[in-house]
Design a protein around this motif. Structure first.
Motif, mmCIF file in Angstrom:
data_model
loop_
_atom_site.group_PDB
_atom_site.id
_atom_site.type_symbol
_atom_site.label_atom_id
_atom_site.label_comp_id
_atom_site.label_asym_id
_atom_site.label_seq_id
_atom_site.Cartn_x
_atom_site.Cartn_y
_atom_site.Cartn_z
ATOM 1 N N MET A 1 3.032 -32.825 16.645
ATOM 2 C CA MET A 1 4.193 -32.504 15.839
ATOM 3 C C MET A 1 4.893 -31.288 16.444
ATOM 4 O O MET A 1 4.250 -30.309 16.818
ATOM 5 C CB MET A 1 3.745 -32.204 14.406
ATOM 6 C CG MET A 1 4.782 -31.491 13.585
ATOM 7 S SD MET A 1 4.231 -31.198 11.908
ATOM 8 C CE MET A 1 5.586 -31.935 11.070
ATOM 9 N N THR A 2 6.193 -31.363 16.509
ATOM 10 C CA THR A 2 6.995 -30.238 17.001
ATOM 11 C C THR A 2 7.253 -29.267 15.844
ATOM 12 O O THR A 2 7.569 -29.684 14.739
ATOM 13 C CB THR A 2 8.346 -30.742 17.550
ATOM 14 O OG1 THR A 2 8.076 -31.668 18.599
ATOM 15 C CG2 THR A 2 9.180 -29.602 18.086
ATOM 16 N N ALA A 3 7.121 -27.985 16.123
ATOM 17 C CA ALA A 3 7.354 -26.970 15.095
ATOM 18 C C ALA A 3 8.830 -26.938 14.711
ATOM 19 O O ALA A 3 9.695 -26.984 15.584
ATOM 20 C CB ALA A 3 6.913 -25.605 15.605
ATOM 21 N N PRO A 4 9.130 -26.825 13.419
ATOM 22 C CA PRO A 4 10.517 -26.659 12.986
ATOM 23 C C PRO A 4 11.103 -25.361 13.565
ATOM 24 O O PRO A 4 10.369 -24.408 13.872
ATOM 25 C CB PRO A 4 10.431 -26.583 11.463
ATOM 26 C CG PRO A 4 9.106 -27.154 11.114
ATOM 27 C CD PRO A 4 8.215 -26.880 12.281
ATOM 28 N N GLN A 5 12.403 -25.327 13.663
ATOM 29 C CA GLN A 5 13.080 -24.181 14.269
ATOM 30 C C GLN A 5 12.678 -22.830 13.678
ATOM 31 O O GLN A 5 12.437 -21.889 14.442
ATOM 32 C CB GLN A 5 14.592 -24.370 14.208
ATOM 33 C CG GLN A 5 15.337 -23.283 14.956
ATOM 34 C CD GLN A 5 16.829 -23.534 15.018
ATOM 35 O OE1 GLN A 5 17.320 -24.572 14.623
ATOM 36 N NE2 GLN A 5 17.546 -22.559 15.510
ATOM 37 N N PRO A 6 12.584 -22.649 12.346
ATOM 38 C CA PRO A 6 12.200 -21.319 11.836
ATOM 39 C C PRO A 6 10.818 -20.876 12.338
ATOM 40 O O PRO A 6 10.611 -19.696 12.610
ATOM 41 C CB PRO A 6 12.211 -21.487 10.325
ATOM 42 C CG PRO A 6 13.074 -22.664 10.063
ATOM 43 C CD PRO A 6 12.913 -23.574 11.247
ATOM 44 N N ILE A 7 9.898 -21.813 12.472
ATOM 45 C CA ILE A 7 8.558 -21.457 12.945
ATOM 46 C C ILE A 7 8.603 -21.153 14.443
ATOM 47 O O ILE A 7 7.956 -20.209 14.901
ATOM 48 C CB ILE A 7 7.545 -22.564 12.591
ATOM 49 C CG1 ILE A 7 7.438 -22.679 11.059
ATOM 50 C CG2 ILE A 7 6.186 -22.279 13.224
ATOM 51 C CD1 ILE A 7 6.618 -23.845 10.562
ATOM 52 N N ARG A 8 9.369 -21.902 15.195
ATOM 53 C CA ARG A 8 9.538 -21.584 16.622
ATOM 54 C C ARG A 8 10.139 -20.194 16.785
ATOM 55 O O ARG A 8 9.694 -19.402 17.613
ATOM 56 C CB ARG A 8 10.418 -22.629 17.314
ATOM 57 C CG ARG A 8 9.710 -23.958 17.524
ATOM 58 C CD ARG A 8 10.431 -24.839 18.524
ATOM 59 N NE ARG A 8 11.873 -24.924 18.362
ATOM 60 C CZ ARG A 8 12.502 -25.835 17.634
ATOM 61 N NH1 ARG A 8 11.833 -26.758 16.988
ATOM 62 N NH2 ARG A 8 13.813 -25.834 17.561
#
Length: 104
Positions: A1-8
């Motif tokens: 799963m790719t991390a959502p932008q806020p977590i990135r």
């Protein structure tokens, strides 16, 4: 799963030592809980950031991420002049910002 932008962005800002960008990731009334210590709002989170994150040259890497019950459960590897190990973080998002973060 790719991390959502806020977590990135939560990972990228400390790695770039960008406190302003780091604080903007959170909602104005966000709650950050770090092993039972709670910080509400950007002003208190800024104090935590200085004592436990960018202020101790933290470098973060995502180890794994999963989503359940509307939250993101992330294992993060931390290195720097403070905590050095892996830890679990649970993020709740509000649009493109972090509404709550529990570090355990």
């Amino acid at each position: 799963m790719t991390a959502p932008q806020p977590i990135r962005r939560f990972v990228e800002a400390p790695n770039a030592a960008d406190s302003e960008a780091f604080l903007q990731i959170f909602t104005a009334d966000a709650l950050l809980t770090d092993w039972g210590r709670s910080f509400r709002g950007r002003e208190e989170i800024a104090r935590w950031n200085q004592s436990d994150n960018i202020g101790v040259q933290s470098h973060l890497d995502i180890v794994r991420i999963a989503q359940s019950d509307g939250a993101y459960h992330v294992r993060i590897k931390v290195a720097g002049s403070g905590f050095n190990s892996e830890g679990d973080m649970t993020f709740t998002l509000d649009g493109d910002r972090i509404a709550s973060l529990v570090i355990s």
